[in-house]
Write an enzyme that holds these catalytic residues in place. Structure first.
Site, short mmCIF file in Angstrom:
data_model
loop_
_atom_site.label_atom_id
_atom_site.label_comp_id
_atom_site.label_asym_id
_atom_site.label_seq_id
_atom_site.Cartn_x
_atom_site.Cartn_y
_atom_site.Cartn_z
N SER A 158 27.40 37.24 40.31
CA SER A 158 26.46 36.73 39.38
C SER A 158 27.10 34.97 39.15
O SER A 158 26.06 33.97 39.48
CB SER A 158 26.45 37.15 38.08
OG SER A 158 27.65 37.62 37.44
N HIS B 93 27.67 45.86 40.49
CA HIS B 93 28.12 44.77 39.50
C HIS B 93 27.80 45.14 38.15
O HIS B 93 28.48 46.04 37.79
CB HIS B 93 27.47 43.20 39.84
CG HIS B 93 28.13 41.99 39.43
ND1 HIS B 93 29.33 42.01 38.84
CD2 HIS B 93 27.69 40.83 39.49
CE1 HIS B 93 29.35 40.89 38.38
NE2 HIS B 93 28.57 40.03 38.78
N HIS C 267 37.65 47.50 41.71
CA HIS C 267 37.52 46.05 41.16
C HIS C 267 37.89 45.32 42.72
O HIS C 267 38.71 45.59 43.29
CB HIS C 267 38.01 45.62 40.00
CG HIS C 267 37.52 44.25 39.48
ND1 HIS C 267 37.86 43.05 40.05
CD2 HIS C 267 36.61 44.12 38.84
CE1 HIS C 267 37.07 42.07 39.53
NE2 HIS C 267 36.27 42.90 38.54
N ARG D 285 39.83 44.07 29.45
CA ARG D 285 38.61 44.40 28.72
C ARG D 285 38.20 46.05 28.48
O ARG D 285 37.80 46.19 27.39
CB ARG D 285 37.41 43.76 29.36
CG ARG D 285 37.32 42.22 29.70
CD ARG D 285 36.24 41.95 30.74
NE ARG D 285 36.38 42.36 32.03
CZ ARG D 285 35.52 42.08 33.03
NH1 ARG D 285 34.49 41.33 32.57
NH2 ARG D 285 35.87 42.80 34.18
N ASP E 80 33.18 48.28 32.79
CA ASP E 80 32.03 48.94 32.65
C ASP E 80 32.49 50.42 32.21
O ASP E 80 31.58 51.30 32.02
CB ASP E 80 31.14 48.85 33.87
CG ASP E 80 30.58 47.55 34.14
OD1 ASP E 80 30.37 46.79 33.12
OD2 ASP E 80 30.53 47.14 35.22
N1 CMX Z 1 34.68 55.09 43.63
C1 CMX Z 1 34.59 55.46 45.00
N2 CMX Z 1 34.71 54.47 46.21
C2 CMX Z 1 35.46 53.34 45.81
C3 CMX Z 1 35.43 52.86 44.36
C4 CMX Z 1 35.08 53.79 43.51
N3 CMX Z 1 35.01 53.69 42.32
N4 CMX Z 1 36.05 51.74 44.47
C5 CMX Z 1 35.94 51.47 45.70
N5 CMX Z 1 35.76 52.32 46.57
C6 CMX Z 1 35.68 52.31 48.14
C7 CMX Z 1 34.60 51.14 48.38
O1 CMX Z 1 33.16 51.81 48.26
C8 CMX Z 1 35.12 50.92 49.78
O2 CMX Z 1 34.49 51.82 50.54
P1 CMX Z 1 33.89 51.51 52.28
O3 CMX Z 1 34.89 50.73 53.10
O4 CMX Z 1 33.58 52.81 52.75
O5 CMX Z 1 32.67 50.74 51.85
C9 CMX Z 1 36.53 51.03 49.87
O6 CMX Z 1 36.70 51.97 48.56
C10 CMX Z 1 37.20 49.68 49.55
O7 CMX Z 1 36.71 49.03 48.45
P2 CMX Z 1 37.71 48.02 47.68
O8 CMX Z 1 38.41 47.24 48.62
O9 CMX Z 1 38.54 48.97 46.83
O10 CMX Z 1 36.62 47.39 46.48
P3 CMX Z 1 35.75 46.38 46.97
O11 CMX Z 1 36.34 45.06 46.51
O12 CMX Z 1 34.98 46.29 48.22
O13 CMX Z 1 34.45 46.72 45.98
C11 CMX Z 1 33.82 47.29 43.68
C12 CMX Z 1 34.80 46.52 44.55
C13 CMX Z 1 33.95 47.00 42.30
C14 CMX Z 1 32.28 47.09 44.22
C15 CMX Z 1 34.15 49.12 43.99
O14 CMX Z 1 35.31 49.20 43.30
C16 CMX Z 1 32.92 49.92 43.21
O15 CMX Z 1 31.97 49.96 43.83
N6 CMX Z 1 33.14 50.63 41.91
C17 CMX Z 1 32.36 51.04 41.29
C18 CMX Z 1 31.02 50.13 40.76
C19 CMX Z 1 31.66 49.28 39.72
O16 CMX Z 1 32.40 49.85 38.85
N7 CMX Z 1 31.11 48.11 39.59
C20 CMX Z 1 31.41 47.35 38.49
C21 CMX Z 1 32.80 46.14 38.86
C22 CMX Z 1 32.76 45.25 37.76
C23 CMX Z 1 31.68 44.19 37.67
O17 CMX Z 1 31.52 43.35 38.78
O18 CMX Z 1 30.89 44.34 36.98
#
Ligand code: CMX
Length: 436
Positions: free
Chosen positions: A233, A263, A309, A318, A373
């Site tokens: 964002s 996000h 994250h 938070r 979240d």
């Molecule tokens: N559950 C399952 N798998 C997860 C995960 C979770 N909570 N968090 C990360 N992973 C996976 C990723 O999908 C990624 O898989 P692929 O390589 O197959 O695509 C792998 O682990 C590596 O990811 P990462 O380096 O740990 O995390 P990223 O920086 O790529 O992504 C985030 C970060 C937040 C998008 C991810 O942790 C996620 O999808 N979390 C769940 C959604 C969430 O809570 N989002 C809110 C974040 C806060 C915000 O920005 O508002």
């Protein structure tokens, strides 16, 4: 103490000169390198933009202008906005002056309500919020001044004006969306003389006999206000704003990014997941049941919302702050208890799942800990805000403060239009061929 406008009037020229000097003396020094994996991986970790409102340390979480979040959790949203912009806390007079600015600017034009009422009933509340912001663009003072002709050094002045207008109207519009979408009832107006957080709580119209919902709203708006500059964002708002699109275009664009499930929409997804477990197991699930459910979610290819994250590598402060609020105000609430239990179980599950992923040649999950979240929705739910598609709207009212603060400072600096270099896969293949 001087007002927000007066403090910025004094600070911004110095800030601009300081950056000019830094660039003159150190402009050619290297601060980051980019690997092929980073170029394909969302530019994760590439240091290529500036944000002076806050930083997120992997091991510390959010630090606002040098102050760790949990040390400033008692601040009200208007104080946080002042702090983000100036690095200083307002004294009582400056805070009152800012509250009066919000009072003065809080009237939402009738055409906004007409538009919102005309939207299809299945429009997502985030789409309604972003549409409302965009339709008010015709009122941009920045756009008006720009077309009349304005010096670059003055860009921040009408941007601040636009920002204050947007911020004052945002809780009114957001609460109005809640009332018209979920309560089928009349709008509640902004109350002059009431603070930003309590005003928002009041306009939502949920019962609050002890004032603790207003307290939660102040905390919620404080915690979500800013999270440095690279998240979807803030980064989007910055990129759109760098073309000198005004604050209405920029904020609306940034919030469209917040509406994604990876996000800001994760808070909606997260509460949905928690409630699913309660329904499936007919009450607060045991640790074993949660473990089973978490694996089921992961094995079906979905993420566990609220965990992981892009930057953080520890429990998000938070989350800790919201957890503390829950312990103080709703310790026996079944949804909150489930959130607590999930926190005990899910990091271990993610660790095990990550180890399996690595064995299968996939990336590890970099962070198994809860983000903001994971717990916030349970608190809103407790106070009667049970419509979780709305949660990201509450997040937006807050995040607008950080994005607008960043936009104003960038206008103050005269930041360049964003234009990183993209390369083709063909170019990558050719370039890496002869590298060691
Ligand atoms: N559950 C399952 N798998 C997860 C995960 C979770 N909570 N968090 C990360 N992973 C996976 C990723 O999908 C990624 O898989 P692929 O390589 O197959 O695509 C792998 O682990 C590596 O990811 P990462 O380096 O740990 O995390 P990223 O920086 O790529 O992504 C985030 C970060 C937040 C998008 C991810 O942790 C996620 O999808 N979390 C769940 C959604 C969430 O809570 N989002 C809110 C974040 C806060 C915000 O920005 O508002």
């Amino acid at each position: 103490m001087a007002t927000l406008q007066e403090v910025l009037q004094e600070q911004i020229p110095k800030y601009r000169d300081g950056i000019k000097k830094l660039l003159r003396e150190h402009g050619d020094k290297v601060i980051s390198q980019v690997t092929v994996a980073q170029a394909y991986g969302g530019m994760r970790g590439v240091k290529g933009m500036i944000c002076d409102t806050s930083v997120v340390g992997p091991d510390t979480g959010l630090i606002v202008r040098g102050r760790p979040l949990l040390e400033i959790k008692e601040l009200w949203p208007e104080e946080i906005f002042f702090l983000l912009l100036t690095g200083e806390l307002p004294d009582a007079d400056a805070k009152a002056a800012l509250q009066q600015e919000f009072d003065r600017r809080s009237q939402v034009p009738e055409y906004v309500w007409d538009l919102l009422r005309a939207m299809p009933p299945d429009s997502h509340p985030m789409c309604m919020l972003d549409t409302a912001i965009l339709v008010m663009e015709r009122e941009s003072i920045f756009r008006e001044w720009y077309h009349k002709g304005m010096k670059k050094e003055d860009y921040w002045v009408p941007t601040l004006d636009d920002a204050l207008n947007i911020l004052a109207r945002l809780p009114v519009i957001a609460a109005g969306i809640y009332r018209m979408r979920y309560k089928g009832s009349s709008l509640i107006h902004w109350t002059h003389g009431l603070d930003f957080g309590a005003n928002f709580a009041n306009m939502l119209g949920l019962p609050d006999p002890t004032g603790s919902f207003a307290k939660l709203m102040r905390l919620y708006l404080n915690f979500h206000a800013d999270h440095e500059g690279g998240n979807v964002s803030a980064n989007t708002c910055h990129t759109v704003g760098s073309s000198l699109s005004d604050a209405y275009y920029s904020i609306s664009a940034g919030l469209n990014g917040l509406a994604g499930p990876l996000h800001g929409l994760a808070n909606q997804e997260c509460l949905g997941w928690i409630l699913e477990t309660i329904e499936k197991f007919d009450g607060v699930p045991s640790e074993e049941q949660l473990r089973e459910y978490a694996f089921k979610t992961l094995n079906s290819g979905q993420v566990i919302p609220g965990y992981g994250h892009a930057v953080l590598r520890v429990t998000d402060p938070r989350f800790t702050g919201f957890h503390d609020f829950g312990v103080d105000h709703l310790p026996n609430d079944p949804v909150f208890k489930t959130v607590e239990r999930v926190f005990k179980v899910v990091p271990k599950v993610l660790e095990e799942f990550s180890a399996e992923r690595v064995k299968a040649g996939k990336n590890p999950i970099a962070n198994v800990w809860p983000n903001v979240d994971a717990g916030s929705g349970a608190l809103l739910y407790h106070y009667g805000m049970t419509e979780f598609p709305y949660y990201t709207v509450v997040f937006s009212v807050s995040r607008a403060m950080g994005m607008l603060a960043q936009l104003i400072l960038n206008r103050g600096l005269g930041t360049a239009i964003t234009r990183p270099k993209s390369v083709s896969t063909e170019w990558i293949k050719k370039t890496v061929k002869d590298m060691k």
